[in-house]
Write a protein that holds these residues in place. Structure first.
Motif, short mmCIF file in Angstrom:
data_model
loop_
_atom_site.label_atom_id
_atom_site.label_comp_id
_atom_site.label_asym_id
_atom_site.label_seq_id
_atom_site.Cartn_x
_atom_site.Cartn_y
_atom_site.Cartn_z
N GLU A 1 -2.13 2.68 -8.97
CA GLU A 1 -3.16 1.81 -8.77
C GLU A 1 -2.92 0.38 -7.90
O GLU A 1 -3.56 0.50 -7.97
CB GLU A 1 -4.30 1.26 -10.31
N ILE B 1 -4.32 -6.84 -8.28
CA ILE B 1 -5.54 -6.94 -8.13
C ILE B 1 -5.78 -8.44 -7.91
O ILE B 1 -5.13 -9.14 -8.83
CB ILE B 1 -6.55 -6.22 -9.21
N SER C 1 -10.51 -7.81 -1.69
CA SER C 1 -10.60 -6.76 -2.11
C SER C 1 -10.95 -6.52 -3.21
O SER C 1 -11.28 -5.35 -2.97
CB SER C 1 -8.11 -7.37 -2.13
N SER C 2 -11.25 -7.34 -4.39
CA SER C 2 -11.68 -6.51 -5.47
C SER C 2 -12.73 -6.09 -5.25
O SER C 2 -13.53 -4.88 -5.37
CB SER C 2 -12.01 -7.41 -5.76
N ASP D 1 -13.02 -2.19 -2.86
CA ASP D 1 -11.53 -0.96 -4.00
C ASP D 1 -10.70 -1.30 -2.91
O ASP D 1 -9.96 -0.06 -2.99
CB ASP D 1 -12.64 0.18 -4.06
N ILE D 2 -9.97 -2.40 -3.13
CA ILE D 2 -8.75 -1.58 -2.28
C ILE D 2 -7.57 -1.67 -3.21
O ILE D 2 -6.24 -0.56 -3.14
CB ILE D 2 -8.01 -3.45 -1.52
N PHE D 3 -7.87 -2.01 -4.15
CA PHE D 3 -6.53 -2.03 -5.19
C PHE D 3 -7.18 -1.08 -6.90
O PHE D 3 -9.05 -2.08 -7.22
CB PHE D 3 -5.60 -2.90 -6.24
N GLY D 4 -6.59 -0.99 -7.73
CA GLY D 4 -7.17 -0.55 -9.10
C GLY D 4 -7.22 1.34 -9.19
O GLY D 4 -7.08 2.05 -8.43
N HIS E 1 -8.89 4.61 -8.94
CA HIS E 1 -10.17 5.18 -7.40
C HIS E 1 -10.10 3.97 -6.58
O HIS E 1 -11.53 4.07 -5.99
CB HIS E 1 -11.77 5.40 -8.34
N SER E 2 -9.17 3.50 -6.11
CA SER E 2 -8.96 2.55 -5.04
C SER E 2 -8.19 3.09 -3.71
O SER E 2 -7.23 4.06 -3.65
CB SER E 2 -8.13 1.38 -5.21
N LEU F 1 -13.45 6.89 -0.34
CA LEU F 1 -13.55 7.37 -1.55
C LEU F 1 -14.11 8.15 -1.80
O LEU F 1 -14.02 8.24 -3.34
CB LEU F 1 -13.15 6.16 -2.71
N ARG G 1 -19.35 -1.48 2.70
CA ARG G 1 -17.67 -1.16 2.36
C ARG G 1 -17.30 -0.37 3.34
O ARG G 1 -16.22 -0.63 3.59
CB ARG G 1 -17.76 -0.66 0.65
#
Length: 591
Positions: A105, A110, A117-118, A121-124, A126-127, A399, A432
């Protein structure tokens, strides 16, 4: 591409099962050969040292050793096939929108303070990173994360993006190479910085001249016992041998006070450089055109080979008894240290540059993934004659569930789009999607759309705003700080795209409307485009009354069937005053 991956899987699974059976047989034969070696050797002793039994024992041992080598290679092939099957399965999971196999992920990347990025949904979980990253190399993962964060935004140009697009296109045209490389990367995973290897490359140590002279001259002393042995003086021969061994051991003891850490880490360095070597070898065999200045130097293979040779010499002294024997014969530790230090001085900087270049190449491999797993995709065109421009046709948020995702089209050119519509109608998803289209465009990737054109704009967002008890910060104050950073970023003349969801949601309606109007005026600049979702229809009415040409309106709508709200998630031009809040409250018993 589904047919490609599904077509490969049955053959690979069958080959792996076949190798598994062969390796089981190899393991049994190895056991029998070793038992034969031991049994024949013991029988030879009990049969008065039978030459025939000893010869057969030696043959069994030789066959055992040969089979061990063959078995090792066969097991390696089986492991590689297993990783290739896993890699192909992950590609199918990406196509289906199944994140159960996409477990990397990028959580360490993050950052709640990053400009976008937050929110995007760039990281984490389902990113974007989880969906597209294929690297199992710390430098590759970091390079891809930095690309997604637009860390080098100041260096982004149409030429640099087009250059990356050409490489990505070449990689996309060879999906089997990407599978081969990913399987090697997974088998030789390196998820942490190889500190031992980096320390050797950057150490720049030099062996003291005195020690260098000692280790070069000491082996010459063995001429003395050889001469006396030839002369037949066995007593002096034995004494001279003992003296040479004693001198060597004293030198070993004294020299051990020097910091020869690298020779003790040679085993670890060897594993780390092998992980690099396997990747380089795969590229050399499959995509030699990537050996270009700035990424990989053609000499990296000789640099790696020289280091692996030095590490093999060091590995001979890993066992304490072997270290004692070798250092009794000559100053072996000093010799090994000199080999490693010389390598570091000659090749260290070059290898570090190539390792970083390898990371960039792996990030480009991940960048090739969107074009392989999207139903529809295209390379965006970078528009350099417009400051804040974006056009997207048939864009799909990557996504979303591919089976249910709805595509949309939008154009914005140095204006602000106010997007209205009911709750859950698709407003936030749309903005988004625009942000993600831009990010993928800037990293040289294909985008899930039929057409995208964009200028190079820094991206600023304000969407997921949360309060913080730890920082004694309310939701409204947190939003003000976020909005303030957007306003500040708008003052330097750099083209910008802002994405704001439900502006000033944390305050009363009058203040929200007044504040949003002021914000729109501050962001009314020829080098800025933006999207703002809102339920504040008073704000929209004011913009209409002022006939503000910098604002364009879009909306989403829905229809009602009994107790159901039916959304089509299609963006339409114009302003909407619809709201489904009362209807939704009624459904949960709030009249």
């Amino acid at each position: 591409m589904r047919d490609f991956y599904e077509g490969l899987l049955p053959g690979m699974k069958e080959a792996r099962e076949s190798l598994s059976r062969i390796n089981s047989h190899f393991a049994l034969i190895r056991l029998l050969l070793f038992a034969a070696f031991a049994g024949l050797a013991i029988a030879g002793v009990f049969r008065h040292y039978s030459i025939i039994l000893f010869v057969l024992s030696f043959v069994s041992l030789a066959a055992f050793i040969v089979l061990c080598v063959i078995h090792g290679r066969s097991k390696h092939m089986e492991e590689l096939l297993a990783e290739k099957i896993n890699a192909a399965s992950r590609y199918l999971a990406r196509i289906d929108g199944d994140y159960s196999l996409l477990t990397d992920e990028g959580a360490e990347f993050i950052s709640n303070t990053h400009p976008f990025s937050s929110d995007l949904d760039i990281f984490g979980s389902h990113s974007i990173f989880a969906l597209y990253n294929t690297s199992h190399f710390v430098y590759g993962r970091t390079a891809f994360a930095n690309k997604l964060k637009c860390t080098d935004f100041s260096e982004l140009t149409g030429d640099s993006i087009n250059r990356d697009q050409k490489i990505v296109s070449s990689l996309s045209d060879d999906p089997e190479f990407l599978l081969d490389y990913e399987s090697i990367g997974a088998l030789y995973s390196m998820d942490k910085i190889p500190e031992a290897l980096i320390r050797l490359c950057t150490g720049k140590k030099k062996l003291p001249s005195a020690l260098k002279i000692v280790y070069k001259l000491m082996p010459l002393l063995w001429v003395v016992p050889v001469v006396f042995a030839v002369l037949g003086n066995s007593a002096v021969t034995r004494v001279s041998i003992l003296l040479i061994i004693l001198i060597n051991l004293i030198i070993w003891f004294v020299s051990s006070r020097n910091d020869f850490t690298d020779i003790f880490k040679a085993g670890l360095i060897s594993k780390q450089i092998e992980a690099v070597d396997q990747r380089v070898e795969c590229i050399f065999d499959g995509k030699k055109e990537l050996f270009v200045p700035g990424y990989l130097d053609e000499n990296i293979r000789s640099d790696i080979s020289a280091l692996m040779s030095a590490c093999k010499l060091c590995s001979l002294r890993e066992q304490p008894i072997m270290a004692l024997i070798l250092n009794a014969v000559m100053p072996y530790d000093i010799f090994c240290a000199d080999r490693l230090y010389n390598w570091s001085l000659e090749h260290g900087d070059k290898l570090l540059r190539s390792i970083n270049g390898l990371g960039v190449i792996e990030s480009l491999m991940s960048t090739a993934v969107p074009g392989l797993v999207s139903k529809v995709s295209c390379f965006p065109s970078i528009v350099e004659d417009r400051k804040a421009f974006f056009e997207g046709e048939d864009m799909t948020h990557p996504l979303l569930d591919p089976a249910r995702a709805v595509s949309n089209s939008v154009v914005i050119d140095s204006k602000t789009a106010l997007i209205t519509g009911s709750n859950m109608s698709g407003k936030t998803t749309l903005i988004r999607t625009v942000g993600i289209m831009c990010i993928l465009s800037y990293i040289g990737a294909k985008v899930p759309a039929s057409k995208v054109s964009a200028s190079v704009m820094k991206i600023m967002t304000s969407m997921r705003i949360a309060d913080s008890l730890e920082e004694n910060m309310s939701t409204f104050r947190a939003e003000l700080i976020r909005i303030g950073s957007i306003v500040e970023a708008s003052n330097d003349g750099t083209p910008m795209l802002f994405l704001i969801d439900e502006v000033f949601r944390g305050t009363n309606s009058q203040d929200r409307t007044d504040g949003a109007e002021i914000l729109l005026n501050k962001l009314n600049k020829p080098y800025i485009s933006g999207f703002m979702t809102t339920h504040d229809y008073a704000l929209c009415d004011r913009a209409v009354e002022r006939k503000d040409g910098n604002i364009v309106f879009f909306h989403f709508s829905e229809r009602y069937e009994g107790d159901e709200v039916i959304f089509d998630y299609k963006l339409r031009s114009g302003l909407s005053h619809e709201s489904n809040a009362k209807f939704l409250m009624r459904l949960v018993g709030i009249e």
